[in-house]
Design an enzyme around this catalytic site. Structure first.
Site, short mmCIF file in Angstrom:
data_model
loop_
_atom_site.label_atom_id
_atom_site.label_comp_id
_atom_site.label_asym_id
_atom_site.label_seq_id
_atom_site.Cartn_x
_atom_site.Cartn_y
_atom_site.Cartn_z
N GLU A 226 -11.71 8.59 7.02
CA GLU A 226 -10.83 9.09 8.02
C GLU A 226 -11.78 10.15 9.33
OE1 GLU A 226 -7.03 11.19 8.00
OE2 GLU A 226 -6.78 11.09 5.99
N HIS A 242 -12.15 2.42 -19.21
CA HIS A 242 -11.74 0.93 -20.15
C HIS A 242 -11.77 -0.30 -18.91
CE1 HIS A 242 -10.90 3.24 -23.44
NE2 HIS A 242 -11.17 4.52 -22.61
N LYS A 334 1.35 3.76 13.05
CA LYS A 334 2.40 4.24 13.33
C LYS A 334 3.36 4.19 14.76
CE LYS A 334 2.32 9.12 13.23
NZ LYS A 334 1.38 10.45 12.71
#
Length: 340
Positions: A226, A242, A334
């Protein structure tokens, strides 16, 4: 007055660095705001914090600050739905800085339908309207910040509501001492952030954490996204050993940098893994950085690492010449979704 590098000020017309450095003040003010809300302690079998982005990370940080001192679950719900296993005897904290986060509003309504105890934390918006209509306690937050810059408020609110819900004993003393500690070390943290900015400039950071630093690694990643408007990623140890470690050999000429956030409370084998993983990655990385948290309590070390990461992200923004404030991609999304 903290001596902010001119290069950071020049690239920060929206004043994000001042908001970041105000973290100690935010911590103290948040304690006052929770107390002023007048919420009496209440019984519960756990706390779910419903939130997104900067309004959710505070609960992740609170959970690891408590660590083994938790006596009941403290979990975060990111999305439109509460966990399917949620029962009415657990409490829900709806955390939305703007008060208009649609996912959090959906969780607020879901908690109402379930009959759980609710608390809201917001600057206003629809969440405040609904909560006041329903007689739900509202912890008021100060307006004027970017949601991600309100991390101190969201951390304290989550920790204090968890204590009120009987999830853990309060850590107010640790929060107070952390605020004082951060005030004392702002200058050296700024200097350290400048050095790290130089090491990481031109790279894509991948941040690794474990135990106390696992959510901090995610916070660093999000702040780079951001503030510096750059790709960044995070993972936890030992899980990364892993799977992800196998991918570093194929990084080629991609400028990937590995950052390892160590803490003295990490399991001895995890600390050993951290060093070994860093050594194995080094031949394939543009940079490998090891950082040991500083501070006395878990809360001090946690917030020290959060503040350092926020400052590093601003350094990277300054070196790219981008204003860390606006988040145009998020705002455009948005708008496309029809959100306020």
């Amino acid at each position: 007055m903290t001596d902010i590098p001119e290069s950071v000020r020049a690239a920060d017309p929206s004043g994000q660095v001042e908001d970041v450095l105000a973290l100690p003040d935010h911590l103290r003010d948040a304690l006052w705001r929770v107390e002023s809300a007048g919420i009496a302690p209440f019984p519960s079998t756990g706390l779910v914090v419903a939130g997104m982005g900067g309004s959710a990370i505070g609960a992740d940080l609170a959970a690891v600050a408590f660590g083994s001192r938790l006596t009941a679950p403290l979990v975060v719900a990111r999305g439109y739905e509460l966990p399917a296993w949620l029962r009415p005897d657990r409490a829900v904290l709806c955390s939305s800085y703007s008060g208009d986060t649609e996912e959090t509003l959906a969780c607020y309504e879901a908690a109402d339908a379930l009959g759980t105890r609710r608390v809201a934390a917001t600057t206003g918006g629809r969440l405040a309207e609904l909560a006041r209509r329903d007689g739900v306690p509202v912890i008021g937050l100060p307006a004027g910040l970017q949601p991600r810059a309100a991390v101190g408020y969201m951390f304290v609110v989550a920790a204090e509501v968890a204590a009120l819900a009987g999830v853990a004993d309060a850590i107010r003393t640790e929060i107070d001492s952390s605020a004082a500690h951060l005030e004392e070390i702002r200058e050296p943290l700024l200097q350290r952030a400048g050095e790290l900015g130089g090491e990481l400039e031109g790279t894509i950071p991948i941040v690794y954490g474990a135990d106390l630093t696992a959510p901090v690694a995610y916070r660093w990643k999000c702040q780079v996204n951001e503030n510096a408007k750059l790709p960044a990623f995070s993972h936890d140890l030992p899980e990364a050993d892993h799977n992800e470690i196998a991918g570093w050999g194929g990084s080629g000429d991609r400028p990937l940098a590995a950052i390892f956030l160590a803490d003295r409370d990490q399991h001895p084998r995890v600390r050993q893994r951290l060093d070994l993983t860093a050594d194995l990655i080094a031949p394939h990385a543009a940079a490998v950085v090891r950082i040991e948290t500083e501070g006395e309590s878990r809360t001090e070390r946690l917030l020290w690492a959060v503040l350092l990461g926020d400052l590093v992200s601003l350094q990277l923004a300054a070196r790219r010449g981008v204003d860390p404030g606006p988040v145009e991609a998020i705002e455009r999304l948005k708008e496309e979704l029809g959100q306020p």
